[in-house]
Design an enzyme around this catalytic site. Structure first.
Site, PDB file in Angstrom:
ATOM      1  N   GLY A   1      -1.525  10.265  -3.884  1.00 46.35           N
ATOM      2  CA  GLY A   1      -3.008   9.642  -3.728  1.00 46.35           C
ATOM      3  C   GLY A   1      -4.154  10.327  -2.894  1.00 46.35           C
ATOM      4  CG  PHE A   2      -8.533   9.973  -1.169  1.00 43.28           C
ATOM      5  CD1 PHE A   2      -9.365  11.170  -1.027  1.00 43.28           C
ATOM      6  CD2 PHE A   2      -9.405   8.281  -0.693  1.00 43.28           C
ATOM      7  CE1 PHE A   2     -10.465  10.966  -0.102  1.00 43.28           C
ATOM      8  CE2 PHE A   2     -10.341   8.800   0.119  1.00 43.28           C
ATOM      9  CZ  PHE A   2     -10.844   9.850   0.122  1.00 43.28           C
TER      10      PHE A   2
ATOM     11  CG  ASP B   1       2.054   9.104  -5.872  1.00 42.51           C
ATOM     12  OD1 ASP B   1       0.907   8.791  -4.622  1.00 42.51           O
ATOM     13  OD2 ASP B   1       1.785   8.808  -6.692  1.00 42.51           O
TER      14      ASP B   1
ATOM     15  CB  THR C   1       1.272  -1.647  -8.854  1.00 42.69           C
ATOM     16  OG1 THR C   1       1.589  -1.718  -9.878  1.00 42.69           O
ATOM     17  CG2 THR C   1       1.279  -0.616  -7.519  1.00 42.69           C
TER      18      THR C   1
ATOM     19  CB  ALA D   1      -2.705   0.478   3.072  1.00 41.17           C
TER      20      ALA D   1
ATOM     21  CE1 TYR E   1      -5.966  -2.873  -4.377  1.00 36.91           C
ATOM     22  CE2 TYR E   1      -8.376  -3.379  -3.199  1.00 36.91           C
ATOM     23  CZ  TYR E   1      -7.049  -3.173  -3.790  1.00 36.91           C
ATOM     24  OH  TYR E   1      -6.795  -1.441  -2.963  1.00 36.91           O
TER      25      TYR E   1
ATOM     26  CE  LYS F   1      -3.454  -3.262  -1.777  1.00 41.80           C
ATOM     27  NZ  LYS F   1      -2.398  -2.559  -1.089  1.00 41.80           N
TER      28      LYS F   1
END
Ligand code: UDP
Length: 324
Positions: free
Chosen positions: A10-11, A31, A95, A117, A149, A153
């Site tokens: 990812g970024f 990934d 996920t 994260a 989201y 998290k």
């Protein structure tokens, strides 16, 4: 050190992998390429100490094997981007919750340190700006898709801290604020790559709402420096840290800066939230981190201004520079 980076294509993950390799560590990226891309790690293939596996964090046996190999795990694999989250809430929740569960379970078997994260989204509708790590998390109603989201998290954070308290699994939690830089795509709605792409193509810049909402944009190079620092720091274990910039800017100003820096004649248009996302969409009017905790512990200081960051994204998108 041997580091497993989930979401490493990812970024942010690809910049982190690069940073660890530069200092001589070994990195294994896991990934599933759902939002990441092989392009992000192509330049690392063949580098000494770099390996990757294309699979998901839901795959227990793969995670178990990689955890066995590594000294520590940076768990970045997650569903990201407000657009994606609103469009695919099942995938987001599964996920973010199940993936983290697998990673923590497997890491616990070998007692490997894990960095989880999380996100500034968890502060939700809190008005206690700047947000402090010990402040309240204010979720919106479950009928509004966006909050899935933040909730998923927040569960990751609770679970990671529970592993630390109950089982002494060393964990570090970071809440990443808006992070930008080369390689971020606008595909999942992120505002800066989207505005830059629009401006370079001479299309209208789409400001959602009236553009008075604010964000603070941190440079990915600074953010990965903080992640590496926190992973190296024993005193970070069992703690939560905000990471981001303190330079607060309205989205309307961002559009104006992008227009000026790209010397674009593009118009700035205002798109109602319900058209951009879904009806009843709730945005966060302000999102500003208190970064004193991470600054004190690992000396974190954002090094680039918004204009510097925008210039890097513009250079990257116009093919003028390789990402650093
Ligand atoms: N935004 C915008 N135009 C776009 C994409 C995003 O005005 O094309 C706004 C979005 O509504 C939010 C801010 O820019 O207020 C930052 O959006 P992004 O998705 O980058 O991150 P967020 O802070 O929402 O997680």
């Amino acid at each position: 050190m041997r580091i497993l980076v989930t979401g490493g294509a990812g970024f942010i993950g690809s910049h982190l992998a690069e940073r660890y390799l530069e200092r001589g560590d070994e990195v294994h990226v896991l990934d599933d390429l759902s939002t990441g891309s092989i392009e992000n790690i192509r330049h690392l293939k063949g580098e000494k100490g770099f390996q990757y596996t294309i699979d998901t964090v839901h795959n227990q046996s793969v995670v178990a094997e990689l955890v066995d190999w590594c000294d520590c795990v940076v768990h970045l694999a997650a569903a990201v981007g407000v657009k994606l989250i609103v469009q695919s809430p099942v995938r987001t929740i599964e996920t973010n919750v199940h993936g983290t569960e697998v990673v923590l379970q497997q890491a616990n078997k070998k007692k490997r340190k894990v960095l989880v994260a999380s996100t500034s989204e968890v502060y939700g509708l809190s008005t206690q700006v700047p947000f402090r790590e010990d402040g309240p998390l204010v979720m919106g109603a479950p009928t509004k898709g966006r909050w899935s989201y933040a909730c998923s998290k927040a569960i990751d954070e609770f679970l990671a801290l529970a592993y630390w308290r109950e089982k002494r699994l060393p964990v570090v939690i970071v809440r990443l604020f808006n992070t930008v830089g080369p390689r971020q795509t606008g595909q999942y709605g992120m505002v800066i790559p989207t505005f830059v792409r629009q401006a370079l193509a001479g299309r209208s810049l789409t400001v959602y709402g009236d553009g008075s909402q604010t964000r603070c944009f941190g440079y990915v190079g600074d953010v990965v420096g903080a992640l590496v620092g926190l992973m190296d720091e024993e005193r970070a274990v069992g703690e939560v840290f905000n990471i981001g910039s303190k330079e607060e800017v309205t989205i309307r100003e961002v559009a104006e800066r992008v227009k000026e820096l790209t010397k674009s004649d593009s118009e700035i248009v205002f798109v109602p939230y319900e058209e951009a996302y879904e009806s009843g969409f709730e945005d966060m009017p302000r999102r500003v981190p208190d970064i004193s905790k991470v600054s004190r512990l690992v000396g974190f200081r954002p090094s680039l201004s918004l204009d510097d960051i925008l210039q890097k994204v513009i250079d990257f998108q116009s093919g003028r520079q390789t990402p650093d």
